[in-house]
Design a protein around this motif. Structure first.
Motif, PDB file in Angstrom:
ATOM      1  N   TYR A 118       9.975 -13.741 -50.021  1.00 22.76           N
ATOM      2  CA  TYR A 118      10.236 -13.442 -51.413  1.00 22.76           C
ATOM      3  C   TYR A 118      10.231 -14.767 -52.362  1.00 22.76           C
ATOM      4  CZ  TYR A 118      12.958 -12.295 -55.698  1.00 22.76           C
ATOM      5  OH  TYR A 118      13.310 -12.082 -57.105  1.00 22.76           O
ATOM      6  N   SER A 119      10.560 -15.987 -51.851  1.00 25.67           N
ATOM      7  CA  SER A 119      10.623 -17.158 -52.475  1.00 25.67           C
ATOM      8  C   SER A 119       9.289 -17.569 -52.682  1.00 25.67           C
ATOM      9  CB  SER A 119      11.458 -18.129 -51.689  1.00 25.67           C
ATOM     10  OG  SER A 119      11.255 -19.484 -52.175  1.00 25.67           O
ATOM     11  N   LYS A 120       8.314 -17.338 -51.613  1.00 26.57           N
ATOM     12  CA  LYS A 120       6.904 -17.820 -51.707  1.00 26.57           C
ATOM     13  C   LYS A 120       6.066 -17.195 -52.776  1.00 26.57           C
ATOM     14  CE  LYS A 120       6.094 -19.687 -46.888  1.00 26.57           C
ATOM     15  NZ  LYS A 120       5.599 -19.674 -45.815  1.00 26.57           N
ATOM     16  N   THR A 121       6.438 -15.863 -52.567  1.00 22.17           N
ATOM     17  CA  THR A 121       5.766 -14.968 -53.604  1.00 22.17           C
ATOM     18  C   THR A 121       6.332 -15.083 -55.248  1.00 22.17           C
ATOM     19  OG1 THR A 121       7.012 -12.976 -53.000  1.00 22.17           O
ATOM     20  CG2 THR A 121       4.892 -13.271 -51.856  1.00 22.17           C
ATOM     21  N   ASN A 122       7.572 -15.155 -55.299  1.00 22.71           N
ATOM     22  CA  ASN A 122       8.095 -15.318 -56.459  1.00 22.71           C
ATOM     23  C   ASN A 122       8.702 -16.669 -56.844  1.00 22.71           C
ATOM     24  OD1 ASN A 122       7.817 -12.390 -57.285  1.00 22.71           O
ATOM     25  ND2 ASN A 122       8.950 -12.237 -55.434  1.00 22.71           N
ATOM     26  N   PRO A 123       8.057 -17.756 -56.789  1.00 22.51           N
ATOM     27  CA  PRO A 123       8.693 -18.788 -56.848  1.00 22.51           C
ATOM     28  C   PRO A 123       9.118 -19.108 -58.424  1.00 22.51           C
ATOM     29  CG  PRO A 123       6.130 -19.187 -57.059  1.00 22.51           C
ATOM     30  CD  PRO A 123       6.433 -17.798 -56.575  1.00 22.51           C
ATOM     31  N   GLY A 124      10.314 -19.722 -58.641  1.00 22.88           N
ATOM     32  CA  GLY A 124      11.023 -20.120 -59.878  1.00 22.88           C
ATOM     33  C   GLY A 124      12.035 -18.893 -60.373  1.00 22.88           C
ATOM     34  N   ASN A 125      12.147 -17.589 -59.698  1.00 26.77           N
ATOM     35  CA  ASN A 125      13.016 -16.818 -59.961  1.00 26.77           C
ATOM     36  C   ASN A 125      14.750 -17.230 -59.696  1.00 26.77           C
ATOM     37  OD1 ASN A 125      11.508 -15.165 -60.713  1.00 26.77           O
ATOM     38  ND2 ASN A 125      11.506 -13.922 -58.650  1.00 26.77           N
ATOM     39  N   THR A 126      15.402 -16.774 -60.299  1.00 27.12           N
ATOM     40  CA  THR A 126      16.846 -17.258 -60.197  1.00 27.12           C
ATOM     41  C   THR A 126      17.319 -16.725 -58.812  1.00 27.12           C
ATOM     42  OG1 THR A 126      17.580 -15.410 -61.333  1.00 27.12           O
ATOM     43  CG2 THR A 126      17.408 -17.444 -62.536  1.00 27.12           C
ATOM     44  N   GLN A 127      18.477 -17.345 -58.340  1.00 28.85           N
ATOM     45  CA  GLN A 127      19.067 -16.926 -57.266  1.00 28.85           C
ATOM     46  C   GLN A 127      19.749 -15.668 -57.239  1.00 28.85           C
ATOM     47  OE1 GLN A 127      21.743 -20.135 -55.576  1.00 28.85           O
ATOM     48  NE2 GLN A 127      21.926 -19.107 -53.744  1.00 28.85           N
ATOM     49  N   SER A 128      20.031 -15.073 -58.275  1.00 28.79           N
ATOM     50  CA  SER A 128      20.711 -13.661 -58.534  1.00 28.79           C
ATOM     51  C   SER A 128      19.507 -12.733 -58.234  1.00 28.79           C
ATOM     52  CB  SER A 128      21.226 -13.463 -59.754  1.00 28.79           C
ATOM     53  OG  SER A 128      20.512 -14.109 -60.722  1.00 28.79           O
ATOM     54  N   ASP A 129      18.288 -13.121 -58.536  1.00 27.82           N
ATOM     55  CA  ASP A 129      17.133 -12.202 -58.567  1.00 27.82           C
ATOM     56  C   ASP A 129      17.110 -12.016 -56.782  1.00 27.82           C
ATOM     57  OD1 ASP A 129      15.640 -13.472 -61.314  1.00 27.82           O
ATOM     58  OD2 ASP A 129      17.011 -11.747 -61.154  1.00 27.82           O
ATOM     59  N   MET A 130      17.065 -13.331 -56.303  1.00 30.39           N
ATOM     60  CA  MET A 130      16.941 -13.153 -54.967  1.00 30.39           C
ATOM     61  C   MET A 130      18.005 -12.694 -54.253  1.00 30.39           C
ATOM     62  SD  MET A 130      16.215 -16.642 -52.327  1.00 30.39           S
ATOM     63  CE  MET A 130      14.950 -17.298 -53.080  1.00 30.39           C
TER      64      MET A 130
END
Lengths: 382, 168
Positions: free
Chosen positions: A145-157
């Protein structure tokens, strides 16, 4: 001293019997025999030495036992510690994150911000869900998820992780309903249990067995002394030199006793016979001495006549017996006195005209005739 | 207790033995004194007059006559037996009959007793007639002659049976 008193009680040794000023020790304690030249004090001291030696030996045995027990306790403690460590390993297994090297490399390759988000989310989910292995499977999803959606907030994660966790949970439940119940023990637990069994069987039991085997074995004599029943039985069969007379004497004993009695009687008989002969001899000598003593006053009375008769007898003997190397005497005359004396009298040369009677001293004329008409003196010149 | 009693008995027995030995020594001394008196009577009343009478006829001193008798092994009894008539006459004398009757138990004395008395006689003789004792002691066979003579006198005076054994 307390140990000694305790042992005395356990062996049920009779107390010394006080008889006046002397102390009588139980003969069982001193072997019931007495050697020549030994006093009762020696036996008492010897028994006391033996008792002290026995006490020291018992104390040493006890000390060795205690050392071995301490060793056993130490080993047992070691084994328990090992077992506890094994169990602790099993219980602490859930805390260790199961991150493979490849997974760790992927986390390391992430940008620092993304990497922090992934780690924090993973840690949050792991702390929430304590069930084993559930958080671990979430980590690869978070990295992806981090690799595909870089820059998202931690709450999204977190929302993504929560959704994935729910799906994962649902999938597991479906799998549980379909699959047979998994084995309770993991392979690592099995290995630890196996190791534990190996330690118990390979280390503990041999050690315990060796300790058991190395226990100091009591000698037969010690066993008899320590066991009251055996001690009394040994006393009954005379193991401690029973001096009491046996109730049933054997024929050999009787024969020996008979021979001894006969020998003593014969010795006594010889002694009595010797004494008898001695007494008889003494009695005879006493009788003879008494006779000779009685002769003393008698000889005083008859001193003159006996003396004269002996002299006369000697002269008569000389007349009839002449030694070879003696020349015959010159002249011998026979004297017959009115007093009763009669005997020869010799002279080297011719006899004198008048001689004295050897018995009464009366003057006698040589060649004369006695008053009774018989010659007083007869010349028997040879 | 028994050991103590046994020890006491042993001590008492030792004391008794010691006392018996003392009594024996004392009795022996007493007997020796009596024997010396008797020996003196015998020597003064019997032996010395006999030797004097014998030597009167031979014309010798008593010492010389004694030496001759010892050398010829002519004991007193031998001479007496050779002159049996004189012996019978001698024994028929009243004084001698009294003496032999009183002293009859002397006929039962043993050779050992005579041997013991011989020693005492010689001791006493050394005191009262030392010249005669000297001859008996110094002349070879003297003591044997004296012993044989005493034994013979016992036999002829007290009727001890004579056993004549021909010696080769």
């Amino acid at each position: 001293m307390s140990t000694r008193r305790k042992k005395t009680e356990t062996e049920s040794t009779p107390e010394p019997i006080y008889k006046g000023s002397s102390v009588s020790i139980d003969p069982n304690l001193i072997g019931r025999f007495r050697r020549i030249g030994r006093s009762p004090l020696d036996d008492e001291l010897e028994s006391e030495d033996a008792m002290i030696a026995h006490e020291v030996k018992s104390m040493r045995v006890e000390e060795m036992n205690m050392k071995r027990k301490a060793r056993m306790a130490k080993l047992q403690k070691e084994i328990d510690r090992l077992e506890k460590e094994t169990e602790k390993t099993d219980s602490d297994d859930s805390d260790i994150p199961r991150i493979s090297v490849a997974m760790a490399q992927q986390i390391a390759n992430l940008p620092p911000d993304e990497r922090n988000k992934v780690i924090e989310t993973y840690a949050a989910f792991r702390s929430i869900d304590q069930s084993k292995g559930r958080g671990d499977s979430l980590l690869p999803l978070l990295i992806g998820y981090s690799k595909t959606n870089p820059g998202n907030t931690q709450s999204d994660m977190v929302t993504y992780a929560k959704a994935m966790a729910d799906q994962f949970k649902t999938g597991i439940d479906v799998m549980k309903s379909v699959m047979p119940p998994p084995e309770k023990a993991s392979s690592s637990t099995e290995a630890l249990k196996l190791m534990k069994d190996l330690i118990i069987e390979g280390v503990r039991n041999p050690v315990l067995s060796a300790i058991e085997k190395n226990q100091p074995q009591q000698s037969a004599f010690e066993q008899i002394l320590m066991n009251p029943e055996m001690f009394s039985r040994a006393k009954e069969i005379g193991m401690f030199g029973n001096r009491e007379p046996r109730t049933g004497s054997t024929n050999v004993d009787l024969e020996i006793e008979k021979m001894r009695g006969e020998r003593e009687l014969s010795i006594k008989k010889l002694d009595l016979e010797w004494r008898k002969s001695l007494l008889e001899s003494e009695a005879k000598d006493k009788r003879t001495d008494a006779v000779l003593t009685a002769l003393a006053p008698l000889s005083a009375v008859f001193a003159g006549p006996v003396n004269q008769r002996m002299r006369q007898f000697g002269q008569q003997q000389a007349s009839s017996y002449t030694p070879e190397n003696i020349s015959p005497p010159g002249n011998t005359i026979l004297i017959r006195c009115s007093c009763g004396y009669q005997g020869p009298m010799s002279f080297p040369g011719p006899p004198p005209d008048i001689i004295k009677c050897p018995s009464c001293g009366q003057d006698l004329v040589v060649g004369g005739v006695p008053s009774g008409g018989e010659p007083q003196k007869t010349d028997r010149g040879t | 207790m028994v050991e103590s009693l046994r020890k006491q008995i042993e001590e008492l027995e030792a004391d008794v033995a010691e006392l018996e030995e003392k009594i024996r020594i004392k009795n022996a001394k007493k007997a020796t004194t009596a024997a010396q008196v008797q020996a003196r009577i015998f020597l003064e009343s019997i032996f010395a007059p006999y030797m004097d009478g014998l030597c009167d006829i031979w014309g010798l001193s008593p010492e010389e006559g004694l030496r001759v008798l010892i050398n010829e092994n002519a004991s007193l009894d031998k001479i007496a037996i050779d002159n049996h008539e004189a012996l019978t006459e001698f024994l028929s004398q009243p004084e001698i009959r009294v003496i032999t009757a009183v002293a009859k138990p002397l006929g039962e004395v043993s050779e050992e007793w005579i041997k013991e008395k011989t020693g005492i006689l010689i001791e006493v003789m050394e005191k009262i007639r030392p010249e005669l004792a000297n001859v008996i002691i110094t002349t070879p066979g003297g003591q044997k002659w004296f012993l044989d003579s005493l034994t013979g006198l016992r036999n002829i005076l007290f009727g001890k049976p004579q056993i004549n054994i021909e010696k080769p």
